[in-house]
Design an enzyme around this catalytic site. Structure first.
Site, mmCIF file in Angstrom:
data_model
loop_
_atom_site.group_PDB
_atom_site.id
_atom_site.type_symbol
_atom_site.label_atom_id
_atom_site.label_comp_id
_atom_site.label_asym_id
_atom_site.label_seq_id
_atom_site.Cartn_x
_atom_site.Cartn_y
_atom_site.Cartn_z
ATOM 1 N N GLY A 9 14.420 30.603 40.494
ATOM 2 C CA GLY A 9 13.871 31.410 39.256
ATOM 3 C C GLY A 9 12.847 31.796 39.137
ATOM 4 N N ALA A 10 11.764 31.796 39.953
ATOM 5 C CA ALA A 10 10.668 32.557 39.941
ATOM 6 C C ALA A 10 10.721 34.024 39.532
ATOM 7 C CB ALA A 10 10.401 31.989 41.440
ATOM 8 N N ILE A 14 9.459 32.101 32.508
ATOM 9 C CA ILE A 14 8.589 31.250 33.119
ATOM 10 C C ILE A 14 7.938 30.802 34.200
ATOM 11 C CG2 ILE A 14 8.400 28.309 32.541
ATOM 12 C CD1 ILE A 14 10.400 29.045 29.990
ATOM 13 N N SER A 171 14.610 20.818 29.135
ATOM 14 C CA SER A 171 14.015 20.764 27.403
ATOM 15 C C SER A 171 14.136 19.612 26.168
ATOM 16 C CB SER A 171 15.645 21.725 27.291
ATOM 17 O OG SER A 171 15.390 22.329 26.275
ATOM 18 N N TYR A 193 24.809 23.322 27.910
ATOM 19 C CA TYR A 193 22.750 23.955 27.964
ATOM 20 C C TYR A 193 22.639 22.384 27.928
ATOM 21 C CZ TYR A 193 18.602 25.285 28.093
ATOM 22 O OH TYR A 193 16.862 26.000 28.306
HETATM 23 N N1 LIG Z 1 12.956 30.284 27.052
HETATM 24 C C1 LIG Z 1 13.587 29.116 26.297
HETATM 25 O O1 LIG Z 1 13.154 28.538 25.646
HETATM 26 C C2 LIG Z 1 13.159 27.587 27.386
HETATM 27 C C3 LIG Z 1 13.431 28.054 28.902
HETATM 28 N N2 LIG Z 1 13.636 27.032 29.545
HETATM 29 C C4 LIG Z 1 14.476 26.476 30.809
HETATM 30 O O2 LIG Z 1 12.937 27.299 31.836
HETATM 31 C C5 LIG Z 1 13.802 27.967 32.790
HETATM 32 C C6 LIG Z 1 13.379 28.849 32.864
HETATM 33 O O3 LIG Z 1 13.696 29.939 32.035
HETATM 34 P P1 LIG Z 1 13.760 30.884 30.896
HETATM 35 O O4 LIG Z 1 12.304 31.982 32.125
HETATM 36 O O5 LIG Z 1 13.543 30.910 30.182
HETATM 37 O O6 LIG Z 1 14.764 32.259 31.802
HETATM 38 P P2 LIG Z 1 14.932 33.370 32.475
HETATM 39 O O7 LIG Z 1 16.419 34.015 32.112
HETATM 40 O O8 LIG Z 1 13.659 34.874 32.276
HETATM 41 O O9 LIG Z 1 14.930 32.934 34.381
HETATM 42 C C7 LIG Z 1 15.680 32.283 34.816
HETATM 43 C C8 LIG Z 1 15.805 32.270 35.936
HETATM 44 O O10 LIG Z 1 16.678 31.789 36.648
HETATM 45 C C9 LIG Z 1 17.160 32.474 37.802
HETATM 46 N N3 LIG Z 1 18.633 32.195 38.359
HETATM 47 C C10 LIG Z 1 19.591 32.206 36.621
HETATM 48 N N4 LIG Z 1 20.696 31.702 37.751
HETATM 49 C C11 LIG Z 1 20.125 31.303 39.400
HETATM 50 C C12 LIG Z 1 20.748 31.082 40.139
HETATM 51 N N5 LIG Z 1 22.315 30.651 40.205
HETATM 52 N N6 LIG Z 1 20.473 31.253 40.842
HETATM 53 C C13 LIG Z 1 19.405 31.050 41.372
HETATM 54 N N7 LIG Z 1 18.588 31.757 40.005
HETATM 55 C C14 LIG Z 1 19.549 31.757 38.827
HETATM 56 C C15 LIG Z 1 17.246 33.571 37.023
HETATM 57 O O11 LIG Z 1 17.356 34.870 37.807
HETATM 58 P P3 LIG Z 1 17.797 36.401 37.396
HETATM 59 O O12 LIG Z 1 17.165 37.620 36.702
HETATM 60 O O13 LIG Z 1 18.517 36.552 38.810
HETATM 61 O O14 LIG Z 1 19.167 35.933 36.713
HETATM 62 C C16 LIG Z 1 15.633 33.864 36.365
HETATM 63 O O15 LIG Z 1 14.882 33.751 37.219
HETATM 64 C C17 LIG Z 1 15.558 27.698 32.890
HETATM 65 O O16 LIG Z 1 15.789 25.836 33.055
HETATM 66 C C18 LIG Z 1 15.121 27.168 31.199
HETATM 67 O O17 LIG Z 1 16.961 26.417 31.010
HETATM 68 C C19 LIG Z 1 13.358 25.061 28.836
HETATM 69 C C20 LIG Z 1 13.209 24.634 27.385
HETATM 70 C C21 LIG Z 1 12.862 26.206 26.547
HETATM 71 C C1 LIG Z 2 12.618 31.713 13.995
HETATM 72 C C2 LIG Z 2 13.586 32.570 13.193
HETATM 73 C C3 LIG Z 2 13.489 32.542 12.479
HETATM 74 C C4 LIG Z 2 15.119 31.710 13.597
HETATM 75 C C5 LIG Z 2 15.236 31.350 14.682
HETATM 76 C C6 LIG Z 2 16.693 30.297 14.960
HETATM 77 C C7 LIG Z 2 17.638 30.023 16.023
HETATM 78 C C8 LIG Z 2 17.597 30.905 16.820
HETATM 79 C C9 LIG Z 2 15.978 29.255 17.172
HETATM 80 C C10 LIG Z 2 15.428 28.506 16.026
HETATM 81 C C11 LIG Z 2 14.664 27.271 17.283
HETATM 82 C C12 LIG Z 2 15.267 27.753 18.174
HETATM 83 C C13 LIG Z 2 15.267 26.873 20.102
HETATM 84 C C14 LIG Z 2 15.676 27.913 20.777
HETATM 85 C C15 LIG Z 2 17.370 28.301 20.908
HETATM 86 C C16 LIG Z 2 16.803 30.074 19.855
HETATM 87 C C17 LIG Z 2 16.413 28.702 18.012
HETATM 88 C C18 LIG Z 2 17.761 27.989 18.252
HETATM 89 C C19 LIG Z 2 16.295 26.112 22.336
HETATM 90 C C20 LIG Z 2 17.307 26.089 22.127
HETATM 91 C C21 LIG Z 2 16.733 27.548 23.737
HETATM 92 C C22 LIG Z 2 15.966 26.282 24.854
HETATM 93 C C23 LIG Z 2 15.416 25.561 24.889
HETATM 94 O O1 LIG Z 2 15.328 25.433 25.929
HETATM 95 C C24 LIG Z 2 15.117 24.819 23.937
HETATM 96 C C25 LIG Z 2 14.028 23.918 24.392
HETATM 97 C C26 LIG Z 2 14.556 25.377 22.020
HETATM 98 C C27 LIG Z 2 14.645 24.576 20.819
HETATM 99 C C28 LIG Z 2 14.315 25.695 20.332
#
Ligand SMILES: NC(=O)C1=CN([C@@H]2O[C@H](COP(=O)(O)OP(=O)(O)OC[C@H]3O[C@@H](n4cnc5c(N)ncnc54)[C@H](OP(=O)(O)O)[C@@H]3O)[C@@H](O)[C@H]2O)C=CC1
Ligand SMILES: CC(C)CCC[C@@H](C)[C@H]1CC[C@H]2C3=C(CC[C@]12C)[C@@]1(C)CCC(=O)[C@@H](C)[C@@H]1CC3
Length: 329
Positions: A9-10, A14, A171, A193
């Site tokens: 997922g590069a 992130i 997460s 999730y």
């Molecule tokens: N954003 C957040 O607040 C948080 C994110 N995370 C975790 O961070 C990681 C990265 O997510 P994030 O950068 O936020 O989101 P993005 O959607 O930007 O990145 C996700 C990446 O994973 C790839 N991906 C998804 N499905 C597949 C698959 N089947 N095979 C290969 N690659 C795949 C995507 O590819 P493509 O572009 O092709 O879809 C993309 O490159 C995830 O594991 C997410 O759960 C954890 C905590 C908080």
């Molecule tokens: C800040 C705004 C006024 C209201 C936003 C409310 C919610 C949609 C967010 C508050 C905390 C957020 C959160 C995530 C998603 C969006 C919220 C629930 C995550 C669950 C996304 C994926 C993850 O892996 C977690 C680390 C995030 C935790 C906080």
């Protein structure tokens, strides 16, 4: 000898920010972008080469939501590299997320407001589906596809010339109550999730138990809440931009609103080059950003028992056997 770093997922969010930061930290590494979409991977490589013209970047196509693709991609990795030093298991999905606005408003006026923002506990549900492999999509993408990848490239991860590190993007949303050993794929329920991230934490602990002797070490990271495509699936990008000042205010309450992919990659980068003896298997490493915008890493004990981790490991090994039988009857 160049260190080989493979990142799933590069191509966005992130994962892509981590690539940028790794190349800025050490321009001698060989980076391998493991992505499902070759065009998006090429675009990412072009962007990385623009900021780091002498970078050494390869691409391998792997869809972690498809066993066939994982087996093919793993074969390519085995053929291409004699050893892999770092494997970032970062690809992940949160399909069809729905916010519970009722829980959000109730939470705002409760004593749990800070932890609500830090973990998103009780605020989100998802809709999962079954893949062509007959597995739950979130489970297969976030966990099982990655597990199969590790198993397939074991010979290049466990090598005599130094330890290797697995780094999972988990997460703080990982929650014990969303996970069940009797329904570890989360067929019944709407928090796939959260369940998958808890399963990831359990798996990392078990991998350490079984592989440390062979030189492979596993850690889990929480990048904090980051505005990426994953977050744009929850609310459209323009709404997040509109409420940005509120989010900066929230950051004063909780250091987990890292918001930018650059900040979110902090703990993933911090683990690169860490001495494996200093790592704690039972700890999660969090990327944090202070109200003033300073980045740092904080660790917290995970809410799990080694016994559950062993039981889950046994289940995932059984599933692996079953899947291999189906793929190679
Ligand atoms: N954003 C957040 O607040 C948080 C994110 N995370 C975790 O961070 C990681 C990265 O997510 P994030 O950068 O936020 O989101 P993005 O959607 O930007 O990145 C996700 C990446 O994973 C790839 N991906 C998804 N499905 C597949 C698959 N089947 N095979 C290969 N690659 C795949 C995507 O590819 P493509 O572009 O092709 O879809 C993309 O490159 C995830 O594991 C997410 O759960 C954890 C905590 C908080
Ligand atoms: C800040 C705004 C006024 C209201 C936003 C409310 C919610 C949609 C967010 C508050 C905390 C957020 C959160 C995530 C998603 C969006 C919220 C629930 C995550 C669950 C996304 C994926 C993850 O892996 C977690 C680390 C995030 C935790 C906080």
């Amino acid at each position: 000898m160049r260190k080989v770093v493979v990142i799933t997922g590069a191509n966005s969010g992130i994962g892509l920010a981590l690539c940028e930061r790794l190349l800025s930290k050490d321009d001698q590494i060989h980076l391998c972008l493991a992505c499902r979409n070759l065009q998006r991977a090429e675009n990412a490589r072009t962007a990385l080469m623009t900021s780091h013209p002498s970078a050494d970047i390869g691409i391998v196509q792997i869809d972690v939501g498809s066993i066939k693709s994982v087996l093919r991609g793993a074969k390519e990795l085995r053929e291409r590299y004699k050893r892999i030093d770092y494997l970032y298991l970062n690809a992940g999905i949160m399909p069809n997320p729905r916010i519970s606005f009722k829980a959000l408003i109730t939470g705002l006026f409760s004593s749990k407001v800070i932890s609500m923002f830090a973990t998103g506990e009780g605020l989100l549900t998802q809709e999962d589906k079954v893949t062509e492999d007959g597995l739950q999509e979130v489970f297969e993408t976030n966990i099982f596809g990655h597990f199969m990848l590790i198993r397939e490239i074991e010979p290049v991860l466990c090598h005599a010339d130094g330890p290797s590190q697995l780094i999972w993007t988990s997460s703080s949303n990982a929650r014990r109550s969303a996970f069940s050993l009797t329904d570890y794929q989360h067929v019944n329920g709407q928090e796939s999730y959260s369940s998958s991230k808890y399963a990831m934490d359990l798996l990392s602990v078990a991998l350490n138990k079984h592989y440390n002797q062979q030189g492979m070490f596993s850690s889990v990271v929480c990048p904090g809440f980051v505005l990426t495509n994953l977050a744009y699936g929850i609310l459209p990008q323009f709404i997040w931009m509109f409420i940005m000042p509120i989010m900066w205010l929230v950051r004063l309450l909780t250091n987990t609103f890292t918001l930018s992919p650059y900040n979110g990659a902090e703990a993933l980068l911090w683990l690169f080059g860490r001495k494996v003896e200093s790592l704690d298997s039972l700890v999660k490493y969090h990327s944090c950003t202070s109200g003033l915008g300073n980045n740092y890493v904080q660790s917290s004990k995970m809410d799990l028992e080694e016994e559950s981790s062993d039981l889950f490991y046994q289940k995932i090994l059984d599933l692996e056997k079953e899947v291999r039988k189906k793929t190679n009857p």
